[in-house]
Design a protein around this motif. Sequence first.
Motif, short mmCIF file in Angstrom:
data_model
loop_
_atom_site.label_atom_id
_atom_site.label_comp_id
_atom_site.label_asym_id
_atom_site.label_seq_id
_atom_site.Cartn_x
_atom_site.Cartn_y
_atom_site.Cartn_z
N ALA A 142 3.08 -10.85 -12.55
CA ALA A 142 3.06 -9.64 -13.37
C ALA A 142 2.37 -8.50 -12.64
CB ALA A 142 2.38 -9.92 -14.70
N GLU A 143 1.36 -8.82 -11.81
CA GLU A 143 0.63 -7.81 -11.05
C GLU A 143 0.49 -8.27 -9.61
OE1 GLU A 143 -3.06 -6.61 -12.67
OE2 GLU A 143 -2.24 -6.02 -14.61
N GLN A 144 0.50 -7.30 -8.70
CA GLN A 144 0.32 -7.61 -7.29
C GLN A 144 -1.17 -7.74 -6.97
OE1 GLN A 144 3.01 -8.18 -5.20
NE2 GLN A 144 4.10 -7.99 -7.16
N VAL A 145 -1.48 -8.63 -6.04
CA VAL A 145 -2.86 -8.77 -5.56
C VAL A 145 -3.07 -7.81 -4.39
CG1 VAL A 145 -4.63 -10.37 -4.79
CG2 VAL A 145 -2.77 -11.19 -6.26
N GLN A 146 -2.16 -7.87 -3.44
CA GLN A 146 -2.18 -6.96 -2.30
C GLN A 146 -1.07 -5.92 -2.48
OE1 GLN A 146 -4.70 -7.50 -0.39
NE2 GLN A 146 -5.18 -9.57 -1.07
N PHE A 147 -1.03 -4.96 -1.59
CA PHE A 147 0.07 -4.00 -1.62
C PHE A 147 1.39 -4.71 -1.35
CE2 PHE A 147 -3.42 -1.00 -0.67
CZ PHE A 147 -3.16 -0.05 -1.66
N ARG A 148 2.37 -4.46 -2.20
CA ARG A 148 3.70 -5.05 -2.00
C ARG A 148 4.48 -4.31 -0.92
NH1 ARG A 148 8.80 -4.28 -3.78
NH2 ARG A 148 10.10 -6.14 -4.09
N THR A 149 4.15 -3.05 -0.71
CA THR A 149 4.84 -2.23 0.27
C THR A 149 3.82 -1.66 1.25
OG1 THR A 149 6.44 -1.60 -1.43
CG2 THR A 149 6.43 -0.31 0.59
N THR A 150 4.12 -1.75 2.52
CA THR A 150 3.21 -1.25 3.55
C THR A 150 3.99 -0.37 4.52
OG1 THR A 150 3.54 -3.20 4.96
CG2 THR A 150 1.73 -3.29 3.39
N MET A 151 3.27 0.18 5.49
CA MET A 151 3.87 1.00 6.54
C MET A 151 3.60 0.33 7.88
SD MET A 151 5.10 3.75 4.90
CE MET A 151 5.24 5.06 6.11
#
Length: 361
Positions: A142-151
């Motif tokens: 339901a919620e992300q722990v780390q960033f789901r999207t990075t650069m």
Amino acid sequence: MVSSRTAAHLTLRKADEPGDAWDALVAELPGRHLFQTDAWARAKAPAGWRPERLVIEEDGQPVGAAQTLFRPLLLLGRTVCYVPRGPCVDPDDSEALGALLCGLKETARARGAILVTVDPDIREGHAGALAVLRQHGFRPAAEQVQFRTTMLLNLARPEEEMRAAMRREARYYVNVARRNQVSIEEGSSSDLPLFYRLYRETAVRQRFLLRPWPYYRAVWESLLASDRGRLFFARHGGGTLAGALIGHFADRAWDLYGASRNEGRELRPNHLLQWEIIRWARERGCTTYDLWGAPDRPGPDDPMAGVYQFKRSLGAHLQAWIGAWDYPVSRPLYFAWTVIVPRLLAVWRRASLRGSGSANT
């Protein structure tokens, strides 16, 4: 190409290697990540997390591994199980991934966990890995722990090519900082209180949750002491304008924590700071620089739009991962943990942000 061998050829074992040997094992695996190292486990220990490690082998050779972190829930008498940025395994190797997931579920039951959360570095849309996760009862968290999207920035290029890949304004701002005699210096553990003050100022300005100093001190000191982290500052005229704590492991570097002051922003210290970090990471042998958080769907109204544009100006490209997936060991307790507790935390965070907004910096 997906492997055709059967899971019967694989052996799962509990890892008992010391820290350096564990890190060496992980460094050779696909999906290797700083958060799967011994340094990260020790960094999280003061917050109550305890590691347990699994290795999947074929003919005595590791083909996958997972560092699980368990934290007790004292009021419930149970634990939660989290595999930060793991497991480390070839996403095309469905048998090894499946065997690791089975091992994680068994370990979680034995340790009284209410859930297992994994969030491996597997690119978004990988049909094979997603099918294996669903087959083993995992569901999108339901919620992300780390960033789901990075650069991500490719460092496996000549420096001149990386500089040319930067946007013109970024190259210009690097030169602005140099003309204004902004200097980039490496810090040490004695500079961590200064970095925290910068980080606190940034948190107040950008309105993100700030944890207490002891939490960051434990994480940052562990990374620096184990040579899994480096601290850099941008300085001008005897003052510190910006800083960054960079994690590094194997062939990758991560921009984990960044901070800056309101004063001196016209000198463009962050552009020069990041350029020198890029050069440092490349000289260290890193081939990928992960600039960490980015919006899932970039747009002008996104709160992270400015961050995205800054990282994009350095030549980085957007990369989405499959994100966090949960296996509910206990469905009633899983519901309480993922629905009721987040609502209570949301109330606390709003109160915390109101308090930090009025704090002296």
